[in-house]
Design a protein around this motif. Structure first.
Motif, PDB file in Angstrom:
ATOM      1  N   ARG A 120       9.432 -67.626  56.211  1.00  0.00           N
ATOM      2  CA  ARG A 120       9.913 -66.580  55.288  1.00  0.00           C
ATOM      3  C   ARG A 120       9.884 -65.200  55.928  1.00  0.00           C
ATOM      4  O   ARG A 120      10.531 -64.272  55.439  1.00  0.00           O
ATOM      5  N   ARG A 121       9.155 -65.062  57.013  1.00  0.00           N
ATOM      6  CA  ARG A 121       9.095 -63.768  57.701  1.00  0.00           C
ATOM      7  C   ARG A 121      10.157 -63.649  58.789  1.00  0.00           C
ATOM      8  O   ARG A 121      10.304 -62.598  59.407  1.00  0.00           O
ATOM      9  N   VAL A 134       9.963 -69.278  47.102  1.00  0.00           N
ATOM     10  CA  VAL A 134       9.859 -67.821  46.969  1.00  0.00           C
ATOM     11  C   VAL A 134      11.229 -67.255  47.327  1.00  0.00           C
ATOM     12  O   VAL A 134      11.614 -67.242  48.496  1.00  0.00           O
ATOM     13  N   LYS A 135      11.958 -66.799  46.308  1.00  0.00           N
ATOM     14  CA  LYS A 135      13.310 -66.323  46.561  1.00  0.00           C
ATOM     15  C   LYS A 135      13.268 -65.027  47.363  1.00  0.00           C
ATOM     16  O   LYS A 135      12.599 -64.060  46.993  1.00  0.00           O
ATOM     17  N   ARG A 136      14.022 -65.021  48.445  1.00  0.00           N
ATOM     18  CA  ARG A 136      14.027 -63.873  49.343  1.00  0.00           C
ATOM     19  C   ARG A 136      15.216 -62.957  49.048  1.00  0.00           C
ATOM     20  O   ARG A 136      16.263 -63.428  48.567  1.00  0.00           O
ATOM     21  N   PRO A 137      15.085 -61.693  49.320  1.00  0.00           N
ATOM     22  CA  PRO A 137      16.244 -60.794  49.199  1.00  0.00           C
ATOM     23  C   PRO A 137      17.385 -61.309  50.082  1.00  0.00           C
ATOM     24  O   PRO A 137      17.182 -61.652  51.246  1.00  0.00           O
ATOM     25  N   GLN A 172      19.042 -64.108  49.469  1.00  0.00           N
ATOM     26  CA  GLN A 172      19.313 -65.514  49.172  1.00  0.00           C
ATOM     27  C   GLN A 172      20.131 -65.640  47.887  1.00  0.00           C
ATOM     28  O   GLN A 172      19.877 -64.920  46.927  1.00  0.00           O
ATOM     29  N   ALA A 227      13.411 -71.745  53.324  1.00  0.00           N
ATOM     30  CA  ALA A 227      13.027 -70.365  53.628  1.00  0.00           C
ATOM     31  C   ALA A 227      14.163 -69.552  54.242  1.00  0.00           C
ATOM     32  O   ALA A 227      14.269 -68.338  53.996  1.00  0.00           O
ATOM     33  N   ARG A 228      15.035 -70.178  55.008  1.00  0.00           N
ATOM     34  CA  ARG A 228      15.956 -69.397  55.822  1.00  0.00           C
ATOM     35  C   ARG A 228      17.433 -69.573  55.479  1.00  0.00           C
ATOM     36  O   ARG A 228      18.280 -68.863  56.021  1.00  0.00           O
ATOM     37  N   LEU A 275      16.887 -64.294  57.486  1.00  0.00           N
ATOM     38  CA  LEU A 275      17.738 -65.277  56.823  1.00  0.00           C
ATOM     39  C   LEU A 275      18.890 -65.661  57.742  1.00  0.00           C
ATOM     40  O   LEU A 275      19.367 -64.834  58.532  1.00  0.00           O
ATOM     41  N   ARG A 293      15.763 -67.008  38.468  1.00  0.00           N
ATOM     42  CA  ARG A 293      16.077 -66.834  39.897  1.00  0.00           C
ATOM     43  C   ARG A 293      17.547 -67.098  40.218  1.00  0.00           C
ATOM     44  O   ARG A 293      17.980 -66.864  41.339  1.00  0.00           O
ATOM     45  N   TYR A 344       5.938 -72.616  56.027  1.00  0.00           N
ATOM     46  CA  TYR A 344       6.852 -71.943  55.101  1.00  0.00           C
ATOM     47  C   TYR A 344       6.603 -70.436  55.090  1.00  0.00           C
ATOM     48  O   TYR A 344       7.546 -69.634  55.070  1.00  0.00           O
TER      49      TYR A 344
END
Length: 665
Positions: A333-334, A401-404, A406, A385-386, A337, A443, A329
């Protein structure tokens, strides 16, 4: 002469005896005598029996001067029995409502057999009831099959003249059911079955169960000796000897793991095998036949060691996999998206996420969809993650972990009538995960709402910067789209031309077991023979016009196939109102619901139809036709105007165009 003699034995069961006796006294078939044997109980059993007998002349108290055990206590009750059929219950057992009527009907249609076998259920101390569905697999012509598993005395009705003619009694000590049941089943001229639970056995936690004497397991040999002695006295039944011998060895093998003292148990098992075997019989566990208790103990220890090694290996494997999933995960996340990916999660089958997912595939075929179902898979964490879009009607994964970039869409589960979120903070029904609920709300980017009431309630209960989309619920689209209702009714087994009433009460937070607060059998009788009741809470007993749909996956299908809804505080009423069909409220325990959970509005000010405060009023509403009268129609029309502003099939499309197509374009 009564139809049934129900014999109840009572020893140290005063906490449960009242329930047992009331379950018999309140049977719809009241052609009975209730013989209660106080087996020298040192507690209040005797007083409870005397009080019950003073209120009901059908109760016959029998008091033993000293504790004799279940077998002799049943014999004492049997000596007083005068009914056509005899039924045995222990003091912690109960009859289900309508059980005696179902037994009586079955006996009548099968021309008074010697034995009627029915199913029973076990009520566990932590909640829940498990049916032992053995009758459904039993052929009435295959009595040897019956000897395989029907070794209890309390799941049968016995013709009294038949058992008296056998001269059969229960022996003292343990396993008295064995010594009774084998002769009964082997000699009965007719055995019929009833595929229905008629009795419930209350099981106690291990620490609360009565302690048996140290060598209680050895009583099983005396019980089987009595069975074989019975066969010896009846040469015409000799064909049963190999059957009983095989069954005895199977039974002993089951007991061997816990039998004490083990050496004595194995010695007596070998002696019983040699004493009772028929020529050429070699069935059963070889270690039992040879009395090899030390070999058995070694093999059992080896099996336990293998199981322990497997558990340890499994635990290590799970720990390694958990670390690998976390690392996976973190790596995902890296990575960028995927703007063309949308992941969905749902509480239970279907719901708004499923309706949205179908519409995404239709209107935005360039977006690939997936479902978040298995947190133990790498695909789950990749999607979490994606995926650019995450949609759910329940909590999102706490490890998310909410990503910018998403977008999180919370659809909720409908218009709230009971309090939710922060409004539950000072209520007994406050959820243990309330802090997590509030963190989850922080979130969200979008939330769905069906009407202004839901918007205001959710925004207060779940403080969030999310944008509320007051578009209606996408799952309601199926209620407004063309549907083959006759085919749906046929798939559920609803007879053509029958009026169908759906009973869907709200979940009771203060009850572990969800049981009907309405006498469904009485309702079905009152409605008449051309009506069917669908119930979202499992009924107490089967009935030909009561259909248990508690496990049906689609509330929308149940709404479509029904002609009217009975509910109390369930949000389903807001869904059902879209169909513009009659709704009747039963508010028998409104004060309790208000105290435990509280409501978001006073439904009495604008109900969706007729309101009943008692079961009698509810039945009167249906028998007089008030449920679909002009006043009920007026109330429903006002209710729909207030809570169903989007009564069309376009909610899913509105959501998809606003959330998915706007950004993707």
């Amino acid at each position: 002469m009564p139809r049934f003699s129900v014999i109840v034995t009572a020893y140290k069961v005063h906490a449960y005896l009242q329930d047992c006796l009331e379950s018999v006294r309140t049977q719809t078939c009241d052609d009975l005598e209730l013989i209660v044997v106080d087996d020298g109980s040192p507690d209040a059993c005797g007083e409870i029996v005397d009080e019950c007998a003073a209120r009901d002349p059908r109760v016959v108290p029998v008091r033993l001067t000293a504790h004799a055990g279940a077998g002799p206590a049943r014999n004492a009750g049997l000596a007083r029995a005068t009914g056509d059929y005899v039924i045995f219950l222990d003091g912690r057992d109960t009859l289900v409502p309508g059980a005696l009527q179902a037994l009586s009907d079955r006996l009548k249609e099968t021309d008074s057999p010697d034995v009627l076998v029915h199913d029973h259920a076990a009520s566990h101390p932590t909640g829940g009831t498990v049916r032992t569905a053995c009758v459904a697999t039993l052929s009435e012509e295959a009595a040897p099959d019956a000897l395989t598993f029907l070794l209890r005395a309390t799941d049968k009705a016995y013709r009294r003249e038949f058992v008296e003619g056998l001269g059969l009694t229960f022996p003292p000590g343990g396993f008295s059911d064995v010594a009774w049941t084998y002769p009964v089943l082997m000699t009965a001229a007719s055995i019929v079955t009833l595929d229905q639970v008629c009795a419930v056995e209350r099981q106690l936690p291990l620490h609360a169960r009565p302690s048996a004497h140290p060598s209680a397991h050895l009583d099983v040999f005396d019980a089987y000796d009595r069975v074989f002695a019975f066969l010896t006295g009846r040469p015409e039944e000799a064909r049963w000897r190999p059957v009983v011998h095989r069954r005895m060895l199977d039974h002993l093998a089951l007991l061997a793991a816990t039998a004490r003292p083990r050496a004595a148990f194995f010695r007596r098992a070998r002696a019983a095998h040699l004493r009772h075997r028929a020529p050429g019989t070699t069935a059963g566990h070889p270690l039992l036949r040879h009395g090899a208790h030390r070999t058995y103990a070694v093999l059992r220890a080896a099996r336990a060691l293998r199981a322990r090694v497997r558990r340890t290996t499994t635990a290590v494997r799970r720990a390694v996999r958990a670390v690998a999933l976390r690392l996976h995960y973190a790596v995902q996340r890296r990575l960028p998206l995927r703007a063309d990916r949308a992941a969905f999660a749902t509480y239970g089958p279907g719901g708004d996420p499923a309706a949205i997912e179908r519409k995404v595939r239709e209107l935005a075929p360039g977006i690939r969809t997936s479902w978040l179902t298995d947190p133990g898979s790498f695909a789950y964490w990749t999607a979490l993650a994606r995926s650019a879009y995450l949609t759910s009607n329940t909590l999102f994964d706490a490890r998310l972990v909410k990503r910018p970039g998403q977008t999180l869409l919370q659809t909720h589960r409908g218009t709230p009538l009971g309090s939710v979120g922060l409004d539950l903070a000072d209520r007994p029904a406050v959820p243990a995960d309330l802090p997590r609920l509030l963190r989850d709300a922080a979130r969200w980017d979008y939330t769905l709402s069906a009407n202004r009431h839901a918007t205001l309630t959710h925004e207060k209960a779940y403080p969030s910067a999310a944008t509320t989309l007051e578009y209606g619920h996408p799952r309601h689209d199926t209620l407004h789209a063309p549907a083959d209702v006759p085919a749906l009714r046929e798939s559920l087994g609803i007879p053509e031309g029958f009026t169908t009433v759906l009973y869907a009460p709200a979940h009771r937070d203060h009850r572990r077991a969800q049981t009907p607060s309405l006498d469904l059998e009485r309702l079905a009788r009152s409605l008449g023979p051309r009506h069917v009741v669908l119930t979202r809470v499992a009924p107490a007993a089967p009935h030909p016009r009561i259909m248990d749909v508690s496990g049906h996956p689609s509330a929308e299908v149940l709404c479509l196939v029904s002609d009217a809804l009975i509910t109390d505080h369930a949000p389903l009423m807001f869904d059902y109102a879209h169909l513009d069909r009659p709704i009747v409220l039963l508010h028998a325990d409104r004060q309790v619901f208000d105290a435990v959970r509280g409501t978001t509005m006073d439904l009495r000010a604008f109900p969706p139809g007729a309101v009943a405060r008692t079961e009698d009023e509810l039945i009167d509403i249906f028998t007089t036709g008030h449920w679909r009268g002009s006043r009920s129609t007026q109330l429903r029309t006002a209710f729909r105007a207030r809570f169903c502003p989007y009564a069309d099939a376009g909610a899913a499309e509105r959501v998809v165009r606003r959330v998915f197509l706007t950004r993707s374009s």
